[in-house]
Design an enzyme around this catalytic site. Structure first.
Site, PDB file in Angstrom:
ATOM      1  N   CYS A  54       0.828  -1.207   0.000  1.00 23.21           N
ATOM      2  CA  CYS A  54       0.000   0.000   0.000  1.00 23.21           C
ATOM      3  C   CYS A  54       0.869   1.267   0.000  1.00 23.21           C
ATOM      4  CB  CYS A  54      -0.900  -0.015   1.230  1.00 23.21           C
ATOM      5  SG  CYS A  54      -2.017   1.399   1.286  1.00 23.21           S
ATOM      6  N   CYS A  58       0.463   4.989   6.895  1.00 25.67           N
ATOM      7  CA  CYS A  58      -0.156   4.797   8.214  1.00 25.67           C
ATOM      8  C   CYS A  58       0.850   4.052   9.121  1.00 25.67           C
ATOM      9  CB  CYS A  58      -1.443   3.986   8.082  1.00 25.67           C
ATOM     10  SG  CYS A  58      -2.513   4.584   6.755  1.00 25.67           S
ATOM     11  N   CYS A  61       0.531   0.345  10.294  1.00 24.26           N
ATOM     12  CA  CYS A  61       0.056  -0.698   9.381  1.00 24.26           C
ATOM     13  C   CYS A  61       1.159  -1.523   8.735  1.00 24.26           C
ATOM     14  CB  CYS A  61      -0.813  -0.082   8.295  1.00 24.26           C
ATOM     15  SG  CYS A  61      -1.571  -1.361   7.266  1.00 24.26           S
ATOM     16  N   CYS A  98     -16.269  -9.252   6.092  1.00 28.37           N
ATOM     17  CA  CYS A  98     -15.667  -7.961   5.747  1.00 28.37           C
ATOM     18  C   CYS A  98     -14.399  -8.154   4.924  1.00 28.37           C
ATOM     19  CB  CYS A  98     -15.351  -7.205   7.039  1.00 28.37           C
ATOM     20  SG  CYS A  98     -14.577  -5.625   6.726  1.00 28.37           S
ATOM     21  N   CYS A 130     -19.401  -6.431   4.157  1.00 23.78           N
ATOM     22  CA  CYS A 130     -18.760  -5.164   4.478  1.00 23.78           C
ATOM     23  C   CYS A 130     -17.465  -5.105   3.681  1.00 23.78           C
ATOM     24  CB  CYS A 130     -18.471  -5.130   5.978  1.00 23.78           C
ATOM     25  SG  CYS A 130     -17.570  -3.661   6.494  1.00 23.78           S
ATOM     26  N   CYS A 190     -19.299   1.845   9.247  1.00 23.34           N
ATOM     27  CA  CYS A 190     -18.481   1.244  10.303  1.00 23.34           C
ATOM     28  C   CYS A 190     -17.256   2.133  10.445  1.00 23.34           C
ATOM     29  CB  CYS A 190     -18.088  -0.179   9.890  1.00 23.34           C
ATOM     30  SG  CYS A 190     -16.897  -0.944  11.008  1.00 23.34           S
ATOM     31  N   ARG A 262     -17.485  -2.647  18.501  1.00 19.17           N
ATOM     32  CA  ARG A 262     -16.742  -3.884  18.236  1.00 19.17           C
ATOM     33  C   ARG A 262     -15.390  -3.948  18.944  1.00 19.17           C
ATOM     34  NH1 ARG A 262     -18.423  -5.741  13.685  1.00 19.17           N
ATOM     35  NH2 ARG A 262     -17.868  -3.948  12.457  1.00 19.17           N
TER      36      ARG A 262
END
Ligand code: SAM
Ligand code: DTB
Ligand code: SF4
Length: 326
Positions: A54, A58, A61, A98, A130, A190, A262
């Site tokens: 990616c 972040c 991550c 998801c 999701c 979400c 969650r």
């Protein structure tokens, strides 16, 4: 009955957050009882359909191409592999599936078309579908909705000030715009965050305040404890304590009474007693299955034993819609 409010002030939320812990849990459990069946926990399964490589930075991550982690970049999964995974998830008791991709944003190309095929297939299995694919335009959100998408996950991660210290490749405002586009397409939202990244209580409060004052509360609010992965700038960070998780979950429960809260990443090394505290404090959803996206998750058998022990039942799919018709 406690009211659903989107006009919370930061100091009101701060007062709740700083309530002595036992009192806070009691208050949250009371609100939880008013809006939800406390014997019910939603069981969701995650699948990383496009892992690694990616372009975003972040700091938490393992999938960012900027950090040397053990996660390798892989192409988008094939439709049949995804169907197999979803069937397994359904067979083991999940009602929401998801799919996550390590993309900065969704692009209108063949990969996007394949994701819509995945959505159609998983939706036809009776699972709530999701996706979390990064930033979305309104048009893309509508296309996903038309394919049968039920919910879209896009986290704010932290308060705005702290956010800028951990992610430089896109802004907080970009995230809020995606959330608006998701709402415009009438998808269930979400949106939550991560604790344990070095943020202060004030940053956590900023996050809760932003979430609780959105025009409409997200239907689902994931609270993640940072999984500090080797090779990321967060490597070696100490894990958030159960007390920090409980405080965050309980405050989220009180300020967003009708949302699903969650207990997300960071559950893997929590004993049942700690998870029980989180359920008591208002968490009513978990991720099950051997992996989250790239990191290990709790064993299915142990989760089943925990449900038995605590007298919890998995929540049915599309419960909100079923209640609206009945
Ligand atoms: N690329 C998309 C995006 O960022 O919107 C979707 C996938 S991304 C991995 C989804 C969310 O997972 C992030 O927003 C973050 O909140 C959470 N996450 C990622 N790595 C994590 C970690 N190491 N610990 C806890 N949560 C994490
Ligand atoms: C969320 O808030 N947590 C999930 C889901 N939304 C996509 C992701 C957690 C990822 C944890 C790190 C990993 O397994 O890669
Ligand atoms: Fe990419 Fe999402 Fe990871 Fe950020 S959180 S690096 S956007 S996969």
């Amino acid at each position: 009955m406690s009211e659903i409010r989107t006009d919370w002030t930061k100091s009101e939320i701060e007062e709740i957050y700083n309530t002595p812990l036992m009192e806070l849990i009691y208050r949250a459990a009371t609100v939880h009882r008013e809006y939800h069946n406390t014997g019910e926990v939603q069981v969701c399964t995650l699948l990383s359909i496009k892992t690694g490589g990616c372009p975003e930075d972040c700091s938490y991550c393992p999938q960012s191409a900027l950090y040397q982690t053990e996660v390798d970049a892989e192409p988008l999964m094939q439709l049949n592999e995804v169907i197999d995974s979803a069937m397994q998830a359904k067979a083991s008791g999940s009602t929401r599936f998801c799919m996550g991709s390590a993309w900065r944003n969704a692009r209108s190309n063949k990969d996007f078309d394949r994701v819509t095929e995945m959505i159609k297939a998983v939706n036809s299995m009776g699972l709530e579908v999701c996706c979390t694919l990064g930033m979305l335009t309104e048009e893309q959100a509508l296309k996903l909705k038309q394919a049968g998408l039920y919910a879209y996950n896009h986290n704010l991660d932290s308060g705005e000030d702290f956010y800028e210290k951990i992610i430089t490749t896109r802004t907080y405002n970009d995230r809020l715009t995606t959330l608006e586009n998701v709402r415009k397409a009438n998808l269930s939202v979400c949106c939550g965050g991560i604790i344990g990244m070095g943020e202060s209580d004030g940053d956590r409060l900023d996050l809760l305040h932003t979430l609780a004052t959105l025009p409409k509360h997200p239907e689902s609010v994931p609270i993640n404890a940072l999984v500090a992965v080797k090779g990321t700038p967060m490597e070696g960070r100490e894990k958030a304590t159960v007390w920090e998780m409980v405080r965050m979950i309980a405050t989220a429960r009180i300020v967003m009474p009708a949302s699903m809260v969650r207990l997300s990443a960071g559950r893997v090394d929590m004993p049942v007693s700690e998870q029980a505290l989180c359920f008591m404090a208002g968490a009513n959803s978990i991720f099950a299955g051997e992996k989250l996206l790239t990191t290990p998750n709790n064993e299915s058998d142990q989760d089943k034993m925990m449900f038995g022990l605590l007298g919890l039942e998995p929540r049915k799919a599309f419960k909100e819609e079923l209640e609206k018709i009945s």
